[in-house]
Scaffold this motif. Structure first.
Motif, PDB file in Angstrom:
ATOM      1  N   ASN A 106      23.873  10.212  90.186  1.00 55.68           N
ATOM      2  CA  ASN A 106      25.032   9.865  91.012  1.00 55.68           C
ATOM      3  C   ASN A 106      25.992   8.934  90.261  1.00 55.68           C
ATOM      4  N   GLU A 107      26.239   9.275  89.004  1.00 55.99           N
ATOM      5  CA  GLU A 107      27.117   8.483  88.142  1.00 55.99           C
ATOM      6  C   GLU A 107      28.284   9.331  87.661  1.00 55.99           C
ATOM      7  N   ASN A 108      29.452   8.711  87.581  1.00 54.07           N
ATOM      8  CA  ASN A 108      30.625   9.368  87.015  1.00 54.07           C
ATOM      9  C   ASN A 108      30.966   8.818  85.642  1.00 54.07           C
ATOM     10  N   LYS A 109      30.616   7.556  85.384  1.00 50.64           N
ATOM     11  CA  LYS A 109      30.904   6.931  84.100  1.00 50.64           C
ATOM     12  C   LYS A 109      29.802   7.315  83.117  1.00 50.64           C
ATOM     13  N   ILE A 110      30.213   7.907  81.986  1.00 50.76           N
ATOM     14  CA  ILE A 110      29.266   8.394  80.991  1.00 50.76           C
ATOM     15  C   ILE A 110      29.696   7.894  79.617  1.00 50.76           C
ATOM     16  N   LYS A 111      28.732   7.396  78.852  1.00 50.08           N
ATOM     17  CA  LYS A 111      29.002   6.945  77.490  1.00 50.08           C
ATOM     18  C   LYS A 111      28.308   7.880  76.502  1.00 50.08           C
ATOM     19  N   ILE A 112      28.982   8.142  75.392  1.00 53.05           N
ATOM     20  CA  ILE A 112      28.388   8.920  74.308  1.00 53.05           C
ATOM     21  C   ILE A 112      28.649   8.203  72.988  1.00 53.05           C
ATOM     22  N   SER A 113      27.818   8.496  72.009  1.00 53.69           N
ATOM     23  CA  SER A 113      28.045   8.073  70.630  1.00 53.69           C
ATOM     24  C   SER A 113      28.406   9.345  69.882  1.00 53.69           C
ATOM     25  N   GLN A 115      30.003  11.869  66.983  1.00 56.84           N
ATOM     26  CA  GLN A 115      30.366  11.983  65.577  1.00 56.84           C
ATOM     27  C   GLN A 115      31.892  12.043  65.523  1.00 56.84           C
ATOM     28  N   SER A 116      32.467  11.253  64.638  1.00 58.44           N
ATOM     29  CA  SER A 116      33.918  11.062  64.618  1.00 58.44           C
ATOM     30  C   SER A 116      34.705  12.362  64.455  1.00 58.44           C
ATOM     31  N   TYR A 117      34.166  13.319  63.731  1.00 57.33           N
ATOM     32  CA  TYR A 117      34.925  14.565  63.538  1.00 57.33           C
ATOM     33  C   TYR A 117      35.048  15.366  64.834  1.00 57.33           C
ATOM     34  N   LEU A 118      34.315  14.973  65.876  1.00 53.52           N
ATOM     35  CA  LEU A 118      34.362  15.675  67.159  1.00 53.52           C
ATOM     36  C   LEU A 118      35.198  14.946  68.226  1.00 53.52           C
ATOM     37  N   ILE A 119      35.954  13.923  67.812  1.00 57.29           N
ATOM     38  CA  ILE A 119      36.752  13.165  68.790  1.00 57.29           C
ATOM     39  C   ILE A 119      37.673  14.084  69.582  1.00 57.29           C
ATOM     40  N   LYS A 120      38.357  14.998  68.923  1.00 55.25           N
ATOM     41  CA  LYS A 120      39.293  15.899  69.615  1.00 55.25           C
ATOM     42  C   LYS A 120      38.559  16.732  70.679  1.00 55.25           C
ATOM     43  N   PHE A 121      37.387  17.245  70.341  1.00 53.94           N
ATOM     44  CA  PHE A 121      36.589  18.026  71.294  1.00 53.94           C
ATOM     45  C   PHE A 121      36.240  17.176  72.514  1.00 53.94           C
ATOM     46  N   THR A 123      37.583  14.383  73.585  1.00 56.80           N
ATOM     47  CA  THR A 123      38.798  13.996  74.310  1.00 56.80           C
ATOM     48  C   THR A 123      39.245  15.130  75.232  1.00 56.80           C
ATOM     49  N   SER A 124      39.097  16.366  74.763  1.00 53.82           N
ATOM     50  CA  SER A 124      39.529  17.522  75.562  1.00 53.82           C
ATOM     51  C   SER A 124      38.716  17.698  76.837  1.00 53.82           C
ATOM     52  N   ILE A 125      37.533  17.083  76.894  1.00 55.71           N
ATOM     53  CA  ILE A 125      36.712  17.187  78.108  1.00 55.71           C
ATOM     54  C   ILE A 125      36.619  15.852  78.846  1.00 55.71           C
ATOM     55  N   GLY A 126      37.582  14.961  78.573  1.00 57.89           N
ATOM     56  CA  GLY A 126      37.726  13.762  79.392  1.00 57.89           C
ATOM     57  C   GLY A 126      37.161  12.471  78.849  1.00 57.89           C
ATOM     58  N   PHE A 127      36.673  12.454  77.624  1.00 56.89           N
ATOM     59  CA  PHE A 127      36.158  11.218  77.030  1.00 56.89           C
ATOM     60  C   PHE A 127      37.270  10.507  76.271  1.00 56.89           C
ATOM     61  N   ASN A 128      37.195   9.174  76.249  1.00 57.40           N
ATOM     62  CA  ASN A 128      38.155   8.347  75.519  1.00 57.40           C
ATOM     63  C   ASN A 128      37.411   7.430  74.563  1.00 57.40           C
ATOM     64  N   SER A 129      37.945   7.274  73.357  1.00 61.57           N
ATOM     65  CA  SER A 129      37.342   6.402  72.349  1.00 61.57           C
ATOM     66  C   SER A 129      37.425   4.957  72.794  1.00 61.57           C
ATOM     67  N   VAL A 130      36.373   4.206  72.503  1.00 61.70           N
ATOM     68  CA  VAL A 130      36.360   2.761  72.750  1.00 61.70           C
ATOM     69  C   VAL A 130      35.788   2.072  71.513  1.00 61.70           C
ATOM     70  N   GLY A 131      36.427   0.995  71.096  1.00 64.33           N
ATOM     71  CA  GLY A 131      35.919   0.246  69.952  1.00 64.33           C
ATOM     72  C   GLY A 131      36.246   0.892  68.620  1.00 64.33           C
ATOM     73  N   GLU A 132      35.576   0.392  67.615  1.00 66.31           N
ATOM     74  CA  GLU A 132      35.803   0.803  66.232  1.00 66.31           C
ATOM     75  C   GLU A 132      34.773   1.844  65.809  1.00 66.31           C
ATOM     76  N   MET A 144      32.433   6.634  73.014  1.00 69.39           N
ATOM     77  CA  MET A 144      33.412   7.240  73.912  1.00 69.39           C
ATOM     78  C   MET A 144      32.910   7.125  75.347  1.00 69.39           C
ATOM     79  N   ILE A 145      33.848   6.975  76.271  1.00 70.37           N
ATOM     80  CA  ILE A 145      33.526   6.816  77.697  1.00 70.37           C
ATOM     81  C   ILE A 145      34.293   7.867  78.499  1.00 70.37           C
ATOM     82  N   ARG A 146      33.641   8.387  79.505  1.00 69.69           N
ATOM     83  CA  ARG A 146      34.292   9.280  80.473  1.00 69.69           C
ATOM     84  C   ARG A 146      34.085   8.667  81.845  1.00 69.69           C
ATOM     85  N   ASN A 147      35.197   8.438  82.576  1.00 70.99           N
ATOM     86  CA  ASN A 147      35.107   7.859  83.929  1.00 70.99           C
ATOM     87  C   ASN A 147      35.319   8.930  84.981  1.00 70.99           C
TER      88      ASN A 147
END
Length: 147
Positions: A106-113, A115-121, A123-132, A144-147
Motif C-alpha cells: 500500500n505504498e506509492n513512493k518507491i525508491k530505486i538505485s 544504473q545511470s545509463y537507464l535514467i531516461k528509461f 524517468t519515462s515511467i515516473g521516476f526522478n533522480s535525487v542526489g549525486e 531515483m524516487i517515484r511518488n
C-alpha cells in the motif's frame, strides 16, 4: 507477450530460484562484466516479480517494503534478457512491479538505485533522480524516487 507471476521467497520453486539467479547472473555478472555478490541475503525478504515469455523467464525484479532495503518501498534487480529487450519487457516488468508495491505494501513512493545509463528509461515511467551519481559495484548509479 509477458506473463507475470508474483511470489514470495517461500513460494518460489527450486526451478524459479534457479532461473532467476541464472538470469541475474547472465546480465549483471557476465554481460556487464561485473564481479559482485548477487546472492546478498535479501531475496528472502523480497517479493519476486517474474516475467515469462513462452514459459521462459525473460524479465525479473524484486520488491521490498519500506525499511527492508531503503526507508521507502523499493524495486531492485531489474533485469531483462538481452535477446528480449526490443519487446519493451522492461516497461512491462516495471509496471507490474509498481503495481505490486501498491498491492502488497500500500505504498506509492518507491525508491530505486538505477544504473545511470537507464535514467531516461526510468524517468519515462515516473521516476526522478535525487542526489549525486555514485558507484555501486564500480558501475555509475543514481538514486531515483517515484511518488
Amino acid at each position: 507477450m509477458l506473463e507475470i507471476k508474483t511470489k514470495t521467497f517461500k513460494e518460489l520453486t527450486k526451478l524459479d530460484l534457479y532461473d532467476l539467479l541464472q538470469l541475474r547472473s547472465e546480465v549483471f555478472v557476465v554481460e556487464q562484466d561485473c564481479v559482485y555478490q548477487d546472492i546478498d541475503g535479501k531475496d528472502q525478504k523480497a517479493i519476486h516479480i517474474l516475467g515469462y515469455n513462452d514459459e521462459v523467464l525473460v524479465a525479473y525484479t524484486r520488491i521490498f517494503k519500506p525499511g527492508d532495503y531503503f526507508d521507502e518501498a523499493s524495486i531492485g534487480r531489474v533485469v531483462v534478457a538481452k535477446n528480449k529487450r526490443h519487446f519493451k519487457y522492461g516497461n512491462t516488468i516495471m509496471e507490474a512491479s509498481i503495481k505490486a508495491v501498491k498491492t502488497y505494501f500500500n505504498e506509492n513512493k518507491i525508491k530505486i538505485s538505477a544504473q545511470s545509463y537507464l535514467i531516461k528509461f526510468y524517468t519515462s515511467i515516473g521516476f526522478n533522480s535525487v542526489g549525486e551519481e555514485y558507484l555501486e559495484d564500480n558501475i555509475p548509479h543514481i538514486a531515483m524516487i517515484r511518488n
